[in-house]
Design a protein around this motif. Structure first.
Motif, PDB file in Angstrom:
ATOM      1  N   LEU A  61       1.162  -0.980  -0.085  1.00 24.67           N
ATOM      2  CA  LEU A  61       0.299   0.196  -0.004  1.00 24.67           C
ATOM      3  C   LEU A  61       0.902   1.522   0.212  1.00 24.67           C
ATOM      4  CD1 LEU A  61      -2.436  -1.259   2.848  1.00 24.67           C
ATOM      5  CD2 LEU A  61      -2.921  -1.118   0.699  1.00 24.67           C
ATOM      6  N   TYR A 139       3.272  -8.589   5.772  1.00 27.78           N
ATOM      7  CA  TYR A 139       3.738  -7.321   6.618  1.00 27.78           C
ATOM      8  C   TYR A 139       3.457  -6.620   5.728  1.00 27.78           C
ATOM      9  CZ  TYR A 139       4.354 -10.933  10.031  1.00 27.78           C
ATOM     10  OH  TYR A 139       4.213 -11.329  11.209  1.00 27.78           O
ATOM     11  N   ALA A 141       1.875  -4.873   3.058  1.00 28.23           N
ATOM     12  CA  ALA A 141       1.013  -3.977   3.657  1.00 28.23           C
ATOM     13  C   ALA A 141       1.447  -2.907   4.404  1.00 28.23           C
ATOM     14  CB  ALA A 141      -0.579  -5.189   3.755  1.00 28.23           C
ATOM     15  N   ILE A 142       1.032  -3.901   5.584  1.00 30.04           N
ATOM     16  CA  ILE A 142       0.784  -3.049   7.365  1.00 30.04           C
ATOM     17  C   ILE A 142       2.395  -1.973   7.423  1.00 30.04           C
ATOM     18  CG2 ILE A 142       1.462  -2.735   9.224  1.00 30.04           C
ATOM     19  CD1 ILE A 142      -1.451  -3.255   8.681  1.00 30.04           C
ATOM     20  N   VAL A 143       3.238  -2.320   6.418  1.00 28.32           N
ATOM     21  CA  VAL A 143       4.710  -1.676   6.777  1.00 28.32           C
ATOM     22  C   VAL A 143       4.466  -0.914   6.021  1.00 28.32           C
ATOM     23  CG1 VAL A 143       6.845  -1.520   6.438  1.00 28.32           C
ATOM     24  CG2 VAL A 143       5.917  -3.166   8.010  1.00 28.32           C
ATOM     25  N   LEU A 145       1.442   1.133   4.089  1.00 28.43           N
ATOM     26  CA  LEU A 145       0.666   1.859   4.859  1.00 28.43           C
ATOM     27  C   LEU A 145       1.474   2.659   6.387  1.00 28.43           C
ATOM     28  CD1 LEU A 145      -1.823   2.664   4.219  1.00 28.43           C
ATOM     29  CD2 LEU A 145      -2.644   0.286   6.106  1.00 28.43           C
ATOM     30  N   GLY A 146       2.010   2.074   7.441  1.00 26.25           N
ATOM     31  CA  GLY A 146       2.966   2.708   7.827  1.00 26.25           C
ATOM     32  C   GLY A 146       3.397   4.073   7.550  1.00 26.25           C
ATOM     33  N   PHE A 149       2.898   6.919   6.272  1.00 27.90           N
ATOM     34  CA  PHE A 149       2.239   8.084   7.644  1.00 27.90           C
ATOM     35  C   PHE A 149       3.626   9.041   8.155  1.00 27.90           C
ATOM     36  CE2 PHE A 149      -2.130   5.272   7.999  1.00 27.90           C
ATOM     37  CZ  PHE A 149      -2.590   6.853   8.792  1.00 27.90           C
ATOM     38  N   ILE A 150       4.665   7.850   7.634  1.00 27.72           N
ATOM     39  CA  ILE A 150       5.803   8.076   8.372  1.00 27.72           C
ATOM     40  C   ILE A 150       6.720   9.414   7.886  1.00 27.72           C
ATOM     41  CG2 ILE A 150       7.955   7.757   8.512  1.00 27.72           C
ATOM     42  CD1 ILE A 150       7.382   5.505   9.904  1.00 27.72           C
ATOM     43  N   ILE A 153       4.921  12.571   8.602  1.00 24.66           N
ATOM     44  CA  ILE A 153       5.031  13.426   9.433  1.00 24.66           C
ATOM     45  C   ILE A 153       6.362  13.557   9.861  1.00 24.66           C
ATOM     46  CG2 ILE A 153       5.797  12.578  11.580  1.00 24.66           C
ATOM     47  CD1 ILE A 153       4.028  10.185  11.661  1.00 24.66           C
ATOM     48  N   PHE A 256      -3.607   8.202   2.210  1.00 23.79           N
ATOM     49  CA  PHE A 256      -3.802   7.247   1.715  1.00 23.79           C
ATOM     50  C   PHE A 256      -5.343   6.773   0.918  1.00 23.79           C
ATOM     51  CE2 PHE A 256      -6.510   3.317   2.228  1.00 23.79           C
ATOM     52  CZ  PHE A 256      -5.261   2.290   2.429  1.00 23.79           C
TER      53      PHE A 256
END
Lengths: 349, 313
Positions: A61, A139, A141-143, A145-146, A149-150, A153, A256
């Motif tokens: 993602l 993983y 996908a989650i990494v 996706l995160g 966000f990083i 930020i 996203f």
């Protein structure tokens, strides 16, 4: 297809498309041209996203993160030092960011700026690949996706690099309609050649059965990393084009939502199908324009009124319906010409 | 650095960590049974917060100045029921048809993203159209924000209640998993779904129960979160859900105790690091993912170290 035929085909497609690019501003109005330009950029993003998600089968993602990186790198490279000193209102830009590294008196070549944006995204992808592809499973996908966000930020918290949440504007608009189209054509040809090369076959092997691919001597870690990096490269380039064609960028543009739109596009076209990704982009962005009134309160159909945000509800239902009832999308993991060929064969018999 | 400051950080960390833990349990349960990252779980938590808000609105006639305990807990109860139903509905309407067709995992994940986005967009429309704006202040009885003074510490009641509640819920979930028939069935399903089906167990009921349980806990977590940061919006679940998933992986996904431990670790990190290094405050939301990347690099099975192919819960 022989090599000769193949090059002839590419030449024909190139000529037709370039002619279309050259004459379309005379045929269509400004609004249509803007939408078309947007479609070209999204085609670049969609085919590269399809490379990791559809061809290599690694659910990721990431596009919004890499598009943001590409957009910011291009903007920082292209803005002149004086412009940057003016733009950075929260804190002064770092000297390195202000002068970049070349002769500050000459403007930066946009072509190299795009290449550097892509290369930078690719490099970030490489560092992400190490923790993620070491373990199997979802993983990535989650990494990724995160990761989106990083990046956001990071951009907000480092005003000396990115001007924080204010974003950057007055980015030189080198990405005219014509050049976006050319970039799109080049990206399509490059990605097509990757997908149907040795590496592309390795990626498909990993997608279909990782254990079997490993047993056949495919270096699965390398293959996945390569797919991820290539994908990131074109997303970075697409981000650079986006920044230049819009002219202003801010961290809130790369949420996203962008990834979600690309996901709908490649699922609609069929995961793993390049022509599907291209047609999916045209259908999706065209549909977005047609359904635009849904977001406006003045629109109504009988008792149903337009509500801001309704369009995305419709699109998420669309995605769910495709997944539930037409999981293969328009073309499955084949290309549109495969179907034409099959039809021809059937009629010959 | 005085002891009071450290203690204050620890208590706040516990409180925030409990909220992550409550949501992480849902991730871990669903992952254990279906091997599926339920991306929509964060949004299920948002549904919990919104349904509690709407229930409170209806019960008090949208005047939030005086909310009695009875009304509040009725609203919480309604929210838990509604959220559980939404959780079961996501399984029945989206995941189950795909599982029945034997769809590849990537289809399930995309569907999960679709549900997540559908819930967000739907509640965005609802909030804009009927509640008067995307962001809503969340009201609750004043008692929860009563401040207790212990020495130099100032602790709102809520900060103490949430961790205690979480520990009780953890014990309750462990009791269900290990001492009840349905819990044994859940563990069996996590161990080998096909054999359990062959043995004649009603796998749909069991999976539905897992979704309901996870969603109910997410609702409680969501309400606690909305009370701590008294504001709700349709996109609140996304980031919190991701962080809770990171917590579940850090603790060892598939393990309920691990999920709670991971949640506490993440809560501590998010409170303590900005507490001691204020210049890192803006990076708070990135800690979860940095922690996740480190765990994947050095110990992919997480703290509780569960081997996916052998043993779960």
């Amino acid at each position: 297809m022989s090599a000769k035929k193949y090059f002839a085909l590419i030449a024909i497609v190139t000529i037709i498309f370039l002619t279309f690019l050259y004459f379309s501003p005379n045929i269509f109005g400004g609004y249509t041209i803007t939408v078309l330009g947007n479609i070209y950029i999204f085609i670049i993003l969609a085919i590269s996203y399809n490379l990791i998600n559809g061809v290599a089968g690694q659910f990721s993602l990431e596009p919004n993160g890499f598009v943001a990186i590409g957009a910011y790198v291009t903007a920082i490279l292209l803005l002149s030092p004086e412009m940057k000193s003016e733009l950075y209102m929260l804190t002064a830009p770092l000297p390195l960011i202000r002068d970049v590294f070349l002769d500050p008196s000459k403007p930066f070549n946009p072509f190299f700026a795009l290449l550097i944006s892509g290369a930078f995204s690719s490099l970030v992808a490489l560092t992400l690949a190490f923790p993620v592809f070491r373990v199997r499973g979802d993983y990535l996908a989650i990494v990724t996706l995160g990761f989106g966000f990083i990046i956001r930020i990071f951009l907000i918290n480092n005003p000396e690099i990115s001007n924080g949440s204010m974003g950057l504007d007055s980015i030189p608009g080198f990405a005219s309609y014509f050049w976006i189209g050319v970039a799109c054509l080049v990206a399509v040809i490059l990605v097509y050649n990757i997908v149907y090369s040795r590496y592309g076959r390795a990626m498909k092997a990993v997608r279909d059965d990782e254990d079997a691919a490993l047993a056949m001597g495919v270096n699965t870690f390398k293959t996945k990393t390569l797919a991820f990096m290539t994908s990131a490269f074109f997303e970075g380039v697409g981000g650079g084009l986006l920044a230049s064609s819009i002219g202003s960028i801010s961290p809130d543009q790369f949420t996203f939502m962008l990834t979600f739109q690309l996901l709908i596009i490649i699922v609609l076209g069929g995961l793993g199908s390049m022509s599907g990704a291209i047609i999916g982009t045209i259908l999706f962005l065209g549909g977005m324009e047609i359904l635009r009134p849904l977001d406006q309160a003045s629109w109504h159909l009988g008792p149903i009124h337009g509500i801001p945000g309704l369009r995305m509800v419709v699109f998420s239902i669309l995605l769910l319906l495709i997944m539930l009832f037409a999981r293969r999308g328009l073309f499955g993991n084949k290309e549109i010409w495969d179907y034409i060929k099959i039809k021809k064969q059937n009629s010959n018999e | 650095m005085d002891v009071g400051f450290v203690l204050q950080q620890i208590i706040n960390g516990f409180s925030l960590g409990s909220m992550y833990a409550l949501i992480a349990i849902g991730y871990t349960l669903v992952y254990g049974v279906l091997r599926l990252i339920n991306f929509a779980h964060g949004d299920i938590m948002m549904v919990g917060a919104f349904s509690a808000f709407i229930a409170l609105g209806f019960l008090t006639g949208w005047k939030f100045n005086h909310i009695s305990m009875f009304v509040f807990f009725t609203a919480v109860g309604i929210s838990i029921i509604v959220t559980s139903i939404v959780g079961i509905l996501t399984y029945v309407s989206a995941y189950k048809p795909l599982l029945d067709k034997g769809a590849p995992k990537i289809s399930l994940l995309i569907t999960a993203i679709g549900i997540s986005f559908f819930l967000e967009s739907l509640f965005n429309v609802i909030a804009n159209q009927y509640l008067g704006g995307t962001y809503q202040a969340f009201y609750f009885p004043k008692w929860f924000s009563t401040i207790i003074h212990v020495g130099s510490l100032t602790i709102p009641v809520l900060t103490i209640i949430v961790p205690i509640l979480t520990i009780l819920i953890l014990l309750g979930v462990l009791f269900i998993l290990y001492k009840t028939k349905v819990g044994i069935a859940i563990r069996a399903l996590a161990f080998d779904i096909y054999t359990v089906k062959l043995m004649g167990a009603n796998s749909n009921f069991i999976i539905g129960f897992v979704f309901a349980l996870g969603s109910a806990l997410a609702a409680i977590g969501g309400i606690a979160y909305s009370m701590a940061y008294p504001s709700i919006d349709p996109y609140m679940g996304m980031l919190v859900g991701l962080k809770a998933f990171a917590a579940a992986v850090v603790g060892g996904i598939g393990s309920v105790t691990g999920a709670v431990i991971g949640g506490f670790i993440l809560g501590f990190a998010e409170i303590a690091i900005p507490g001691f290094f204020p210049e890192l405050g803006g990076w708070k939301d990135a800690f979860a993912f940095i922690l996740l990347i480190f765990v994947l690099l050095f110990r992919p099975t997480g703290i509780m170290g569960i081997d996916f192919e052998r043993q779960r819960f």
